[in-house]
Each structure stands twice: as structure tokens, then as C-alpha cells.
Scaffold this active site. Sequence first.
Site, PDB file in Angstrom:
ATOM      1  N   LYS A  19      43.746  39.022  48.217  1.00  0.00           N
ATOM      2  CA  LYS A  19      44.036  40.368  48.721  1.00  0.00           C
ATOM      3  C   LYS A  19      44.290  40.357  50.232  1.00  0.00           C
ATOM      4  O   LYS A  19      45.046  41.180  50.750  1.00  0.00           O
ATOM      5  CB  LYS A  19      42.912  41.333  48.379  1.00  0.00           C
ATOM      6  CG  LYS A  19      43.124  42.062  47.071  1.00  0.00           C
ATOM      7  CD  LYS A  19      42.677  41.346  45.832  1.00  0.00           C
ATOM      8  CE  LYS A  19      43.711  40.752  44.981  1.00  0.00           C
ATOM      9  NZ  LYS A  19      43.233  40.068  43.792  1.00  0.00           N
TER      10      LYS A  19
ATOM     11  N   VAL B  21      48.137  38.940  35.604  1.00  0.00           N
ATOM     12  CA  VAL B  21      47.699  39.588  36.853  1.00  0.00           C
ATOM     13  C   VAL B  21      47.899  38.673  38.068  1.00  0.00           C
ATOM     14  O   VAL B  21      48.541  39.058  39.050  1.00  0.00           O
ATOM     15  CB  VAL B  21      46.208  39.993  36.738  1.00  0.00           C
ATOM     16  CG1 VAL B  21      45.707  40.553  38.055  1.00  0.00           C
ATOM     17  CG2 VAL B  21      46.032  41.014  35.629  1.00  0.00           C
TER      18      VAL B  21
ATOM     19  N   HIS C 159      44.913  68.433  48.505  1.00  0.00           N
ATOM     20  CA  HIS C 159      46.354  68.288  48.730  1.00  0.00           C
ATOM     21  C   HIS C 159      46.600  68.023  50.209  1.00  0.00           C
ATOM     22  O   HIS C 159      45.990  68.674  51.045  1.00  0.00           O
ATOM     23  CB  HIS C 159      47.063  69.577  48.312  1.00  0.00           C
ATOM     24  CG  HIS C 159      48.536  69.546  48.623  1.00  0.00           C
ATOM     25  ND1 HIS C 159      49.434  68.823  47.863  1.00  0.00           N
ATOM     26  CD2 HIS C 159      49.253  70.134  49.622  1.00  0.00           C
ATOM     27  CE1 HIS C 159      50.637  68.968  48.369  1.00  0.00           C
ATOM     28  NE2 HIS C 159      50.556  69.757  49.440  1.00  0.00           N
TER      29      HIS C 159
HETATM   30  C1  LIG Z   1      43.477  34.124  42.491  1.00  0.00           C
HETATM   31  C2  LIG Z   1      42.417  34.964  41.855  1.00  0.00           C
HETATM   32  C3  LIG Z   1      42.364  36.310  42.149  1.00  0.00           C
HETATM   33  C4  LIG Z   1      41.388  37.106  41.569  1.00  0.00           C
HETATM   34  N1  LIG Z   1      41.364  38.428  41.892  1.00  0.00           N
HETATM   35  C5  LIG Z   1      40.432  39.220  41.336  1.00  0.00           C
HETATM   36  C6  LIG Z   1      40.360  40.591  41.693  1.00  0.00           C
HETATM   37  O1  LIG Z   1      41.138  41.075  42.510  1.00  0.00           O
HETATM   38  N2  LIG Z   1      39.404  41.355  41.122  1.00  0.00           N
HETATM   39  C7  LIG Z   1      38.514  40.849  40.201  1.00  0.00           C
HETATM   40  O2  LIG Z   1      37.676  41.590  39.698  1.00  0.00           O
HETATM   41  N3  LIG Z   1      38.554  39.537  39.852  1.00  0.00           N
HETATM   42  C8  LIG Z   1      39.475  38.717  40.403  1.00  0.00           C
HETATM   43  N4  LIG Z   1      39.492  37.395  40.081  1.00  0.00           N
HETATM   44  C9  LIG Z   1      38.485  36.895  39.111  1.00  0.00           C
HETATM   45  C10 LIG Z   1      37.112  36.722  39.769  1.00  0.00           C
HETATM   46  O3  LIG Z   1      37.233  35.858  40.876  1.00  0.00           O
HETATM   47  C11 LIG Z   1      36.120  36.178  38.768  1.00  0.00           C
HETATM   48  O4  LIG Z   1      36.122  36.983  37.618  1.00  0.00           O
HETATM   49  C12 LIG Z   1      34.703  36.145  39.347  1.00  0.00           C
HETATM   50  O5  LIG Z   1      34.660  35.323  40.480  1.00  0.00           O
HETATM   51  C13 LIG Z   1      33.705  35.662  38.293  1.00  0.00           C
HETATM   52  O6  LIG Z   1      32.432  35.592  38.847  1.00  0.00           O
HETATM   53  P1  LIG Z   1      31.351  34.571  38.289  1.00  0.00           P
HETATM   54  O7  LIG Z   1      30.122  34.840  39.095  1.00  0.00           O
HETATM   55  O8  LIG Z   1      31.292  34.659  36.830  1.00  0.00           O
HETATM   56  O9  LIG Z   1      31.928  33.117  38.610  1.00  0.00           O
HETATM   57  P2  LIG Z   1      32.412  32.425  39.944  1.00  0.00           P
HETATM   58  O10 LIG Z   1      32.779  33.403  40.993  1.00  0.00           O
HETATM   59  O11 LIG Z   1      33.427  31.435  39.535  1.00  0.00           O
HETATM   60  O12 LIG Z   1      31.104  31.693  40.471  1.00  0.00           O
HETATM   61  C14 LIG Z   1      30.537  30.615  39.816  1.00  0.00           C
HETATM   62  C15 LIG Z   1      29.763  29.802  40.822  1.00  0.00           C
HETATM   63  O13 LIG Z   1      28.994  28.832  40.135  1.00  0.00           O
HETATM   64  C16 LIG Z   1      29.000  27.621  40.848  1.00  0.00           C
HETATM   65  N5  LIG Z   1      28.671  26.572  39.881  1.00  0.00           N
HETATM   66  C17 LIG Z   1      29.357  26.248  38.751  1.00  0.00           C
HETATM   67  N6  LIG Z   1      28.708  25.262  38.076  1.00  0.00           N
HETATM   68  C18 LIG Z   1      27.601  24.982  38.780  1.00  0.00           C
HETATM   69  C19 LIG Z   1      26.531  24.074  38.596  1.00  0.00           C
HETATM   70  N7  LIG Z   1      26.447  23.296  37.525  1.00  0.00           N
HETATM   71  N8  LIG Z   1      25.561  24.027  39.532  1.00  0.00           N
HETATM   72  C20 LIG Z   1      25.615  24.830  40.619  1.00  0.00           C
HETATM   73  N9  LIG Z   1      26.595  25.715  40.842  1.00  0.00           N
HETATM   74  C21 LIG Z   1      27.573  25.803  39.932  1.00  0.00           C
HETATM   75  C22 LIG Z   1      30.417  27.559  41.409  1.00  0.00           C
HETATM   76  O14 LIG Z   1      30.481  26.704  42.521  1.00  0.00           O
HETATM   77  C23 LIG Z   1      30.638  29.027  41.780  1.00  0.00           C
HETATM   78  O15 LIG Z   1      30.246  29.305  43.097  1.00  0.00           O
HETATM   79  C24 LIG Z   1      40.444  36.552  40.665  1.00  0.00           C
HETATM   80  C25 LIG Z   1      40.480  35.187  40.379  1.00  0.00           C
HETATM   81  C26 LIG Z   1      41.448  34.405  40.969  1.00  0.00           C
HETATM   82  C27 LIG Z   1      41.459  32.944  40.655  1.00  0.00           C
END
Ligand SMILES: Cc1cc2nc3c(=O)[nH]c(=O)nc-3n(C[C@H](O)[C@H](O)[C@H](O)COP(=O)(O)OP(=O)(O)OC[C@H]3O[C@@H](n4cnc5c(N)ncnc54)[C@H](O)[C@@H]3O)c2cc1C
Length: 473
Positions: A51, A190, A452
Site C-alpha cells: 500500500k 487481488v 454531503h
Molecule cells: C503482497 C501482499 C499484499 C497483501 N495485502 C493485504 C491487504 O491489503 N489486506 C489484508 O488484509 N491482507 C493482505 N495480505 C495478506 C496478509 O498479509 C495475510 O493474510 C496476513 O499477514 C496473515 O497473517 P498471519 O498472522 O496468519 O501470518 P503471517 O503474517 O504470515 O505471519 C506468520 C509469522 O509466523 C512466522 N513463522 C512461521 N513459521 C514459524 C516458525 N516455525 N517459528 C517461528 N516463527 C514462524 C513468520 O516468520 C511470520 O512472521 C497481503 C499479502 C501479500 C503477500
Amino acid sequence: MSQEFDLVVLGGGTGGYVAAIRASQLGMKVAIVEKEKLGGTCLHRGCIPSKALLRSAEVYATLKESDKFGVIAGEVGYDFSKIQDRKQGIIEQLHKGIQYLMKKGSITIFEGFGRVMGPSIFSPQAGAVRIEKENGDQEMIVPRFLLLATGSRPRTLPGLVIDGSYVVTSDEALQWEQLPESVVIVGGGVIGIEWASMLNDFGVAVTVVEYADRILPLEDEEVSKEMARLLKKRKVNIVTSAKVLPESLEKGEGRVMIQAETAGGVQSFEAQKILVSVGRQANVENLGLEATEIKVERGAVVVNEHFQTAESHIYAIGDVIGGLQLAHVASHEGILAVEHMAGQNPHPMDYTKVPKCTYSRPEVANVGLTEKEAKEKGFEVKVGKFSFKPLGKAIIYGENDGFVKVVVDAKTNDLLGVHMIGPHVTDMISEAGLARVLDATPWEIGTTIHPHPTLSEAFMEAALAVEGKAIHN
Ligand SMILES: Cc1cc2nc3c(=O)[nH]c(=O)nc-3n(C[C@H](O)[C@H](O)[C@H](O)COP(=O)(O)OP(=O)(O)OC[C@H]3O[C@@H](n4cnc5c(N)ncnc54)[C@H](O)[C@@H]3O)c2cc1C
């Protein structure tokens, strides 16, 4: 000696760190294990950096049209390294914010790769976590509850190897030091459409190759069609119903070529880079899950409605459980999971009330069912639509493409879905989300006085349009 916690969160992304804060508010002793940086995909490789780049692209595009606003901007250009610096500055600022919140919540952070243990001398039940640190040291922590929040990574097509140079995903593209002259984007969902819009605004020649018969295939059909029309008007080449042939990939001399099967035969696409945006794959590997009862199906951790895995004290949320892979979904699931651990009775997650946004120009946002989905589910449907064309605020902005569409159950007047394409609709969709949460009818939305001139009047008018009462239609 191992340390004990009420809750250990494996993965400090949006889902994990928000869950940790909520658990700390509920009085739990909490730890997060994170192998990279707090904030995860969203902060470092997803929502925020993309963004930030989109905003620079928007400023550039607006300045190029400054004449339209009577503003003399002189020669307009951009310095991509400064744009990247700004992006990095935003990430760092927000990263510091999360670190502050961790301190405030007395949440212990363990840096390293976390692996889930089966029953062991440390704990009679599965769920102790072994932390493997970069320097080779190991540490064991034992939680009462464990929350898997390990997120996801970019997927590619079988046979299409990401080399990080010619063929990249959003992970690598976000690190580009300079922009290529041309890009073929494989996948018009997206992420693909956000990149198409942003690169086009920066003057990059863009082709989008999409397997489905339309871009943004999960959006309402009218929204997809409008987005395609507007991107084509900006000279983005969009090819749909196209099956990319990974084996056709050829690289050389700063160019890369790939073919796709289309209705009109095999077509070749050439550019400086290929950006693959075909979805994300959950991080379930190497977590030690095989030592537990936890099930993985279709690449994602299986959970019940409370986000419990088959080991009832181990929960999982966010991208690792598949479904809607969005940051606000991950964090909401995290809050609900932790409240359930604490013995509360949180409301169940209703995925039909989740807003979904695309931050292209114009923006796209929706909540609930599309018109087609509603009909397929057997609803008799009424639709109200209002275009941004005649709307004062949209004209003032100089951005009056798009519309708001409201899908309603004709029998009960329930609001089934809201679909928006136009300026700032990603900010406007929350009102539609609230309307769905409160079971508002189009009448209630239409009689809510909207200020408005605002863009939000389009939602009021679309609701009024369901009964043919829109004023400016
Ligand atoms: C280019 C892009 C744009 C996006 N834009 C949007 C948006 O505008 N709005 C939106 O809602 N979503 C967006 N998303 C999706 C969003 O980023 C994800 O849905 C969100 O980050 C998911 O959160 P999470 O906590 O499940 O996982 P993640 O954010 O992936 O976090 C997982 C974490 O776990 C850690 N991890 C993994 N395995 C281990 C392990 N074994 N030991 C220790 N640490 C570990 C990783 O290092 C990471 O930090 C976008 C994604 C991308 C790729």
C-alpha cells in the site's frame, strides 16, 4: 530447565501478535516465538509495503494530471529509491509500534524457529515448543495453550520456478531497486491487480494473464467487468481464460518469455519480468505437527469453529488455516481463539461479514454474497446500484468511475452483499460491514442521513435504489 507460559504463540504476524495482546489483556502469561520479524507478512512483505508503493504511484498519477485541478506541478517524475526508502520507513515505524505493544503487554519474545513437540519429558501432552536459534542454541518452552499462527508464503504454478530475478513473486518485487520497463503478471486476483494498477501508474507496460474468465474472479461479475474496462482504458493488457504453460518459459538478454493457451490459440508474452501472483500456501511444514494429533488437509491446519485443532489445547488461526487469507481475518480469529481459551464464550466467526478489499486505482471492496452467489443459494434477489458518475464528492476528487451495488433478499429485505468499485471504497466498506452485523435493511441504510458532499452518499443512494428511491439516479 524449560520456561512455562499460559500461552505460546508460534508466529508473530498480524494474527499472532494481536492474539498475544488480547491474551495479555486477559491476564495470561504470554510468549511469542518468531523466526523473522514481528509483524509477519502483512507488515514486511504484504499489506503495508504494497500500500505504501500504491500511494506513491497514486500521488505520481495525480500529479501528472495536476493540470485538471488547475495546479501547475512543472515536470513530474519519481525517484524509485526514495519511494522504497519511504516504504521502509513506514515498515520500521510500525515495527517499533508492535515492539512497544509487546513490552506494554509484558509479552516475552523468543527469536528463532519454533517446532512443536509431541508428548515428552517436558510435557505429557503435545505442545511444548523447541526454539532453534540462529546461533545453533536451542531452548524449550512449555505452554498451557499453544496458538499456531505461522502464516503463509507465495505459491507458484507447478514447474514455474521463482528465480528471484526474471521470475518473481510479490516478495521479491517489493524489494526492486528500480522498476522494470515491462511486466507480465501471472494471476489477476487481488495481489495481481494491485500490482497491475501500481506498475501502470508508474509507466510500466503491464500484461495480466488470468486463468479464470475474468480478473478479480471472486468479485461480483459487474465489478470485475468495470475493473477490466478501466484498466484496459489505461492500456493494461488483460488476457483471461488463459492457461500459462510453465514449460514454455525462456530467459535471456534481460527479457523473459512465456506462453499461455487461450481461446484464440497459444499466445506468447514477453517482458523484463514475470510476476507470479497465484495465491498463497500455508506454512505447515517442519513444524513437528506429525508428532501430534493435528490434522492438515489441502495444505492447511484443520480447526473447529473455536479454532481448536484435534489437540484441544492447541489452536490455529490466520493464513495457516487457509480460507480467507487476510490480515483482519487473522487478527479477529486470534482474538476469538484466545477468548475461547480464557473460558469466554466469544461470538462465532462469520466469514460472510468480512470485508475484502483491493487497493488498486480505483479501489474495490465487498462484503457478503455476490449477486450470482445469492441466486445460487436460492435467494430471490433485489439489487440497488448507484454510480459515482453524478456524485458531487467523486467529481470534486476527479475520480468518478465505478459504482456501489447492494444485493438484497427480496423476501426478507435482508442485506446479503455490498459491492463497491470507486474512490476510497476500501474505507467505505466498513459501513456496509456494520450494516450486515446489525442486520440493517436497505430502508435503514437509505434513511440514515449521510453527510454531503461525501463518497458515502453512494452507499445510501444504492440502498435507496433497491426500491427505486435513489434521488440522483
Ligand atoms: C503482497 C501482499 C499484499 C497483501 N495485502 C493485504 C491487504 O491489503 N489486506 C489484508 O488484509 N491482507 C493482505 N495480505 C495478506 C496478509 O498479509 C495475510 O493474510 C496476513 O499477514 C496473515 O497473517 P498471519 O498472522 O496468519 O501470518 P503471517 O503474517 O504470515 O505471519 C506468520 C509469522 O509466523 C512466522 N513463522 C512461521 N513459521 C514459524 C516458525 N516455525 N517459528 C517461528 N516463527 C514462524 C513468520 O516468520 C511470520 O512472521 C497481503 C499479502 C501479500 C503477500
